[in-house]
Design a protein around this motif. Structure first.
Motif, PDB file in Angstrom:
ATOM      1  N   ASP A 184       0.831  -1.208   0.000  1.00 53.72           N
ATOM      2  CA  ASP A 184       0.000   0.000   0.000  1.00 53.72           C
ATOM      3  C   ASP A 184       0.864   1.255   0.000  1.00 53.72           C
ATOM      4  N   TYR A 185       1.924   1.244   0.799  1.00 55.34           N
ATOM      5  CA  TYR A 185       2.808   2.410   0.872  1.00 55.34           C
ATOM      6  C   TYR A 185       3.619   2.557  -0.413  1.00 55.34           C
ATOM      7  N   LEU A 186       4.098   1.448  -0.959  1.00 51.65           N
ATOM      8  CA  LEU A 186       4.879   1.511  -2.192  1.00 51.65           C
ATOM      9  C   LEU A 186       4.038   1.960  -3.378  1.00 51.65           C
ATOM     10  N   ALA A 187       2.768   1.562  -3.385  1.00 49.08           N
ATOM     11  CA  ALA A 187       1.882   1.979  -4.477  1.00 49.08           C
ATOM     12  C   ALA A 187       1.704   3.491  -4.468  1.00 49.08           C
ATOM     13  N   PHE A 188       1.558   4.077  -3.296  1.00 53.43           N
ATOM     14  CA  PHE A 188       1.421   5.529  -3.182  1.00 53.43           C
ATOM     15  C   PHE A 188       2.721   6.213  -3.594  1.00 53.43           C
ATOM     16  N   GLU A 189       3.854   5.651  -3.168  1.00 55.95           N
ATOM     17  CA  GLU A 189       5.154   6.228  -3.530  1.00 55.95           C
ATOM     18  C   GLU A 189       5.353   6.228  -5.037  1.00 55.95           C
ATOM     19  N   LYS A 190       4.995   5.140  -5.690  1.00 53.62           N
ATOM     20  CA  LYS A 190       5.149   5.049  -7.139  1.00 53.62           C
ATOM     21  C   LYS A 190       4.198   6.002  -7.856  1.00 53.62           C
ATOM     22  N   ASN A 191       3.006   6.203  -7.296  1.00 57.30           N
ATOM     23  CA  ASN A 191       2.049   7.131  -7.879  1.00 57.30           C
ATOM     24  C   ASN A 191       2.590   8.556  -7.868  1.00 57.30           C
ATOM     25  N   ILE A 192       3.206   8.941  -6.743  1.00 56.36           N
ATOM     26  CA  ILE A 192       3.787  10.286  -6.647  1.00 56.36           C
ATOM     27  C   ILE A 192       4.938  10.435  -7.639  1.00 56.36           C
ATOM     28  N   LYS A 193       5.779   9.418  -7.716  1.00 58.79           N
ATOM     29  CA  LYS A 193       6.906   9.462  -8.647  1.00 58.79           C
ATOM     30  C   LYS A 193       6.434   9.572 -10.088  1.00 58.79           C
ATOM     31  N   LYS A 194       5.406   8.814 -10.430  1.00 59.20           N
ATOM     32  CA  LYS A 194       4.893   8.812 -11.803  1.00 59.20           C
ATOM     33  C   LYS A 194       4.378  10.182 -12.212  1.00 59.20           C
ATOM     34  N   ARG A 195       3.778  10.907 -11.263  1.00 60.15           N
ATOM     35  CA  ARG A 195       3.231  12.229 -11.577  1.00 60.15           C
ATOM     36  C   ARG A 195       4.314  13.295 -11.736  1.00 60.15           C
ATOM     37  N   GLY A 196       5.502  13.001 -11.227  1.00 64.69           N
ATOM     38  CA  GLY A 196       6.613  13.926 -11.394  1.00 64.69           C
ATOM     39  C   GLY A 196       6.417  15.261 -10.711  1.00 64.69           C
ATOM     40  N   ILE A 197       5.709  15.298  -9.601  1.00 65.69           N
ATOM     41  CA  ILE A 197       5.437  16.557  -8.917  1.00 65.69           C
ATOM     42  C   ILE A 197       6.515  16.823  -7.865  1.00 65.69           C
ATOM     43  N   ARG A 198       6.768  18.106  -7.593  1.00 64.39           N
ATOM     44  CA  ARG A 198       7.751  18.463  -6.579  1.00 64.39           C
ATOM     45  C   ARG A 198       7.116  18.579  -5.201  1.00 64.39           C
ATOM     46  N   TRP A 199       5.853  19.039  -5.194  1.00 63.00           N
ATOM     47  CA  TRP A 199       5.162  19.239  -3.934  1.00 63.00           C
ATOM     48  C   TRP A 199       3.873  18.423  -3.914  1.00 63.00           C
ATOM     49  N   VAL A 200       3.555  17.843  -2.768  1.00 58.37           N
ATOM     50  CA  VAL A 200       2.316  17.092  -2.595  1.00 58.37           C
ATOM     51  C   VAL A 200       1.345  17.982  -1.823  1.00 58.37           C
ATOM     52  N   THR A 201       0.245  18.335  -2.486  1.00 59.49           N
ATOM     53  CA  THR A 201      -0.679  19.298  -1.879  1.00 59.49           C
ATOM     54  C   THR A 201      -2.149  18.937  -2.051  1.00 59.49           C
ATOM     55  N   SER A 202      -2.459  17.955  -2.911  1.00 62.99           N
ATOM     56  CA  SER A 202      -3.861  17.735  -3.270  1.00 62.99           C
ATOM     57  C   SER A 202      -4.661  17.104  -2.134  1.00 62.99           C
ATOM     58  N   ARG A 251       1.256  15.343   7.914  1.00 65.84           N
ATOM     59  CA  ARG A 251       1.436  16.076   6.650  1.00 65.84           C
ATOM     60  C   ARG A 251       0.153  16.127   5.822  1.00 65.84           C
ATOM     61  N   CYS A 252      -0.918  15.549   6.329  1.00 68.45           N
ATOM     62  CA  CYS A 252      -2.190  15.601   5.597  1.00 68.45           C
ATOM     63  C   CYS A 252      -2.638  17.058   5.466  1.00 68.45           C
ATOM     64  N   GLY A 253      -2.824  17.499   4.227  1.00 69.56           N
ATOM     65  CA  GLY A 253      -3.260  18.871   3.984  1.00 69.56           C
ATOM     66  C   GLY A 253      -2.161  19.896   4.117  1.00 69.56           C
ATOM     67  N   VAL A 254      -0.906  19.438   4.332  1.00 68.72           N
ATOM     68  CA  VAL A 254       0.227  20.355   4.476  1.00 68.72           C
ATOM     69  C   VAL A 254       1.137  20.215   3.256  1.00 68.72           C
ATOM     70  N   ARG A 255       1.576  21.314   2.686  1.00 70.13           N
ATOM     71  CA  ARG A 255       2.463  21.301   1.525  1.00 70.13           C
ATOM     72  C   ARG A 255       3.761  20.569   1.887  1.00 70.13           C
ATOM     73  N   THR A 256       4.003  19.452   1.214  1.00 69.69           N
ATOM     74  CA  THR A 256       5.122  18.591   1.565  1.00 69.69           C
ATOM     75  C   THR A 256       5.947  18.270   0.324  1.00 69.69           C
ATOM     76  N   GLU A 257       7.251  18.339   0.459  1.00 69.52           N
ATOM     77  CA  GLU A 257       8.119  18.021  -0.672  1.00 69.52           C
ATOM     78  C   GLU A 257       7.974  16.543  -1.019  1.00 69.52           C
ATOM     79  N   SER A 258       7.785  16.263  -2.288  1.00 69.26           N
ATOM     80  CA  SER A 258       7.487  14.891  -2.710  1.00 69.26           C
ATOM     81  C   SER A 258       8.624  13.928  -2.405  1.00 69.26           C
ATOM     82  N   ASN A 259       9.878  14.372  -2.559  1.00 64.58           N
ATOM     83  CA  ASN A 259      11.003  13.475  -2.289  1.00 64.58           C
ATOM     84  C   ASN A 259      11.037  13.031  -0.830  1.00 64.58           C
ATOM     85  N   GLU A 260      10.727  13.950   0.075  1.00 65.32           N
ATOM     86  CA  GLU A 260      10.711  13.602   1.491  1.00 65.32           C
ATOM     87  C   GLU A 260       9.585  12.616   1.786  1.00 65.32           C
TER      88      GLU A 260
END
Length: 265
Positions: free
Chosen positions: A10-28, A73-82
């Motif tokens: 479950d955690y790896l699937a989310f990590e791969k999803n973020i990587k695939k989108r190529g975003i710098r910040w996670v905010t949605s 970090r829910c709802g908080v602007r977070t760097e995707s790499n972190e």
């Protein structure tokens, strides 16, 4: 039955999803909801199993800390790499440390008291019927006899899933049941009680198991409440109450299994 192998996936699937989108910040908002779901899954589902088997190990504490950070970090602007790094670390700790330790503990416990369960008549019939379901039933018996468990949700859930899996395998196909004159169903599908009735094929024998299903659902609800909703759930009194509830649950499950299972071969 809870599949512990899904925890790291479950955690790896989310990590791969973020990587695939190529975003710098996670905010949605969708990402925040997924983070909440992952956090709740660890706390309410996976953690109790590992904790009951292993105690509060350093690796469980590490996952606790990472999950707590993830929830913060829910709802908080977070760097995707972190975020991706944390997700990979949680998955790695579960898959490389917790799962092997849990499996070793489970099989060690099973081998140490196997002779006490082998003679159980319901277990013998389950072994002849389906080996995987029989192993789940045996695990529930082992867990139920463990006085040091912090929660008894695991064996309660295991017993219910054993019953459900057995009913599903023995019952006729749904399209046959829905054509019976007595079919009412729920959202167009047969209920557990109706599946039992179809298995037994005799209304006189169908009534007692149906009433037993209501008792089982009420007992499992009591186990869950004593674990998740009461402040005393982690105390000795809370554990004893939950264990007693599951102890009362088993005879009802056995009553239905005794009615519907074929005799041991």
């Amino acid at each position: 039955m809870l599949d512990l192998d899904l925890a790291p996936k479950d955690y790896l699937a989310f990590e791969k999803n973020i990587k695939k989108r190529g975003i710098r910040w996670v905010t949605s908002a969708d990402d925040a909801q997924r983070m909440r779901a992952l956090s709740a899954g660890w706390i309410k589902e996976y953690r109790p199993f590992f904790l009951a088997a292993l105690g509060e190990t350093d690796h469980i504490v590490q996952v606790d800390d990472d999950v707590k950070w993830l929830r913060s970090r829910c709802g908080v602007r977070t760097e995707s790499n972190e975020l991706r790094q944390r997700l990979r670390r949680i998955a790695r700790t579960i898959s490389k440390e917790l799962l092997p330790a849990y499996d070793a503990n489970r099989w060690s416990l099973a081998s140490s008291i196997e002779d006490h369960t082998e003679s159980d008549p319901i277990l013998q019939r389950l072994i002849s019927f389906d080996e995987a379901i029989a192993q789940s039933y045996r695990q529930a018996l082992l867990d139920l006899n463990d006085p040091d468990r912090l929660t008894y949700v695991g064996p309660a859930t295991e017993l219910r899933e054993v019953l459900g899996a057995t009913i599903r395998q023995l019952s006729p196909p749904d399209d046959e049941i829905v054509n019976r004159s007595w079919f009412k169903g729920h959202q167009g599908k047969p209920t557990q009680a109706e599946r039992i009735r179809a298995i037994l094929g005799d209304k006189a024998r169908y009534a007692p198991p149906t009433k037993t299903l209501e008792i089982i659902d009420a007992t499992i609800g009591s186990v869950a409440r004593s674990t998740y909703s009461r402040a005393s759930a982690a105390t000795h009194l809370g554990r004893s109450a939950a264990r007693d509830d599951v102890g009362r649950l088993r005879p009802w499950v056995d009553a239905i299994l005794g009615e519907i299972l074929p005799d041991a071969g």
